[in-house]
Design a protein around this motif. Structure first.
Motif, PDB file in Angstrom:
ATOM      1  N   GLY A 152       0.818  -1.221   0.000  1.00  0.00           N
ATOM      2  CA  GLY A 152       0.000   0.000   0.000  1.00  0.00           C
ATOM      3  C   GLY A 152       0.844   1.260   0.000  1.00  0.00           C
ATOM      4  N   VAL A 153       1.878   1.273   0.833  1.00  0.00           N
ATOM      5  CA  VAL A 153       2.776   2.436   0.855  1.00  0.00           C
ATOM      6  C   VAL A 153       3.489   2.588  -0.482  1.00  0.00           C
ATOM      7  CG1 VAL A 153       4.897   3.352   1.893  1.00  0.00           C
ATOM      8  CG2 VAL A 153       3.091   2.441   3.353  1.00  0.00           C
ATOM      9  N   GLY A 154       3.929   1.474  -1.047  1.00  0.00           N
ATOM     10  CA  GLY A 154       4.600   1.524  -2.348  1.00  0.00           C
ATOM     11  C   GLY A 154       3.707   2.084  -3.441  1.00  0.00           C
ATOM     12  N   VAL A 155       2.447   1.669  -3.463  1.00  0.00           N
ATOM     13  CA  VAL A 155       1.497   2.174  -4.464  1.00  0.00           C
ATOM     14  C   VAL A 155       1.245   3.659  -4.249  1.00  0.00           C
ATOM     15  CG1 VAL A 155      -0.901   2.030  -5.252  1.00  0.00           C
ATOM     16  CG2 VAL A 155       0.430  -0.050  -4.923  1.00  0.00           C
ATOM     17  N   ALA A 156       1.094   4.067  -2.983  1.00  0.00           N
ATOM     18  CA  ALA A 156       0.835   5.483  -2.693  1.00  0.00           C
ATOM     19  C   ALA A 156       2.027   6.357  -3.093  1.00  0.00           C
ATOM     20  CB  ALA A 156       0.532   5.664  -1.204  1.00  0.00           C
ATOM     21  N   VAL A 157       3.230   5.904  -2.788  1.00  0.00           N
ATOM     22  CA  VAL A 157       4.426   6.680  -3.156  1.00  0.00           C
ATOM     23  C   VAL A 157       4.591   6.703  -4.672  1.00  0.00           C
ATOM     24  CG1 VAL A 157       6.947   6.723  -3.001  1.00  0.00           C
ATOM     25  CG2 VAL A 157       5.584   6.343  -0.952  1.00  0.00           C
ATOM     26  N   TYR A 158       4.293   5.598  -5.328  1.00  0.00           N
ATOM     27  CA  TYR A 158       4.337   5.550  -6.791  1.00  0.00           C
ATOM     28  C   TYR A 158       3.401   6.605  -7.387  1.00  0.00           C
ATOM     29  CZ  TYR A 158       3.269   3.787 -11.480  1.00  0.00           C
ATOM     30  OH  TYR A 158       3.047   3.687 -12.824  1.00  0.00           O
ATOM     31  N   ALA A 159       2.177   6.660  -6.873  1.00  0.00           N
ATOM     32  CA  ALA A 159       1.191   7.615  -7.393  1.00  0.00           C
ATOM     33  C   ALA A 159       1.585   9.049  -7.074  1.00  0.00           C
ATOM     34  CB  ALA A 159      -0.188   7.314  -6.814  1.00  0.00           C
TER      35      ALA A 159
END
Length: 113
Positions: free
Chosen positions: A80-87
């Motif tokens: 979840g953190v990875g997806v949020a930082v990606y976005a």
């Protein structure tokens, strides 16, 4: 290592380089004619994305090895953190993967595993 082994190793490296270089040159020549907006190219990108998503899901939901020591909530949280930082990071894959990795490692350190 004797001289015969050294020559064999050099020949093996040169043969591997030559075999690989043929495909690289062929790819560069043929890619000039590709239309990035074609239906075929879009399909290939979608299939590649689906394969990566499936692999990530398999690794997160049924991990093996040392990754299995991390609890499910930590694995899902790091994704979840990875997806949020990606976005948030202008769709930077390196930032997203790096952030997920940092969260996972920090979580494992905090849990003492």
């Amino acid at each position: 290592m004797n001289q015969h082994d050294a020559w064999f190793m050099l020949l093996a490296v040169l043969a591997a380089f030559a075999a690989n270089e043929v495909w690289r040159v062929l790819g560069a020549v043929l890619s000039a004619r590709l239309d990035e907006n074609s239906a075929l190219f879009s399909w290939v990108k979608m299939v590649a994305t689906a394969l990566v998503a499936g692999l990530v899901a398999k690794l997160v939901l049924s991990p093996t090895g040392g990754f299995a020591l991390a609890p499910l909530w930590l694995r899902l949280g790091s994704v979840g953190v990875g997806v949020a930082v990606y976005a948030a990071g202008r769709r930077s894959l390196a930032l997203g993967v790096g952030a997920a990795e940092v969260v996972l490692i920090a979580g494992m350190v905090m849990l003492g595993r």
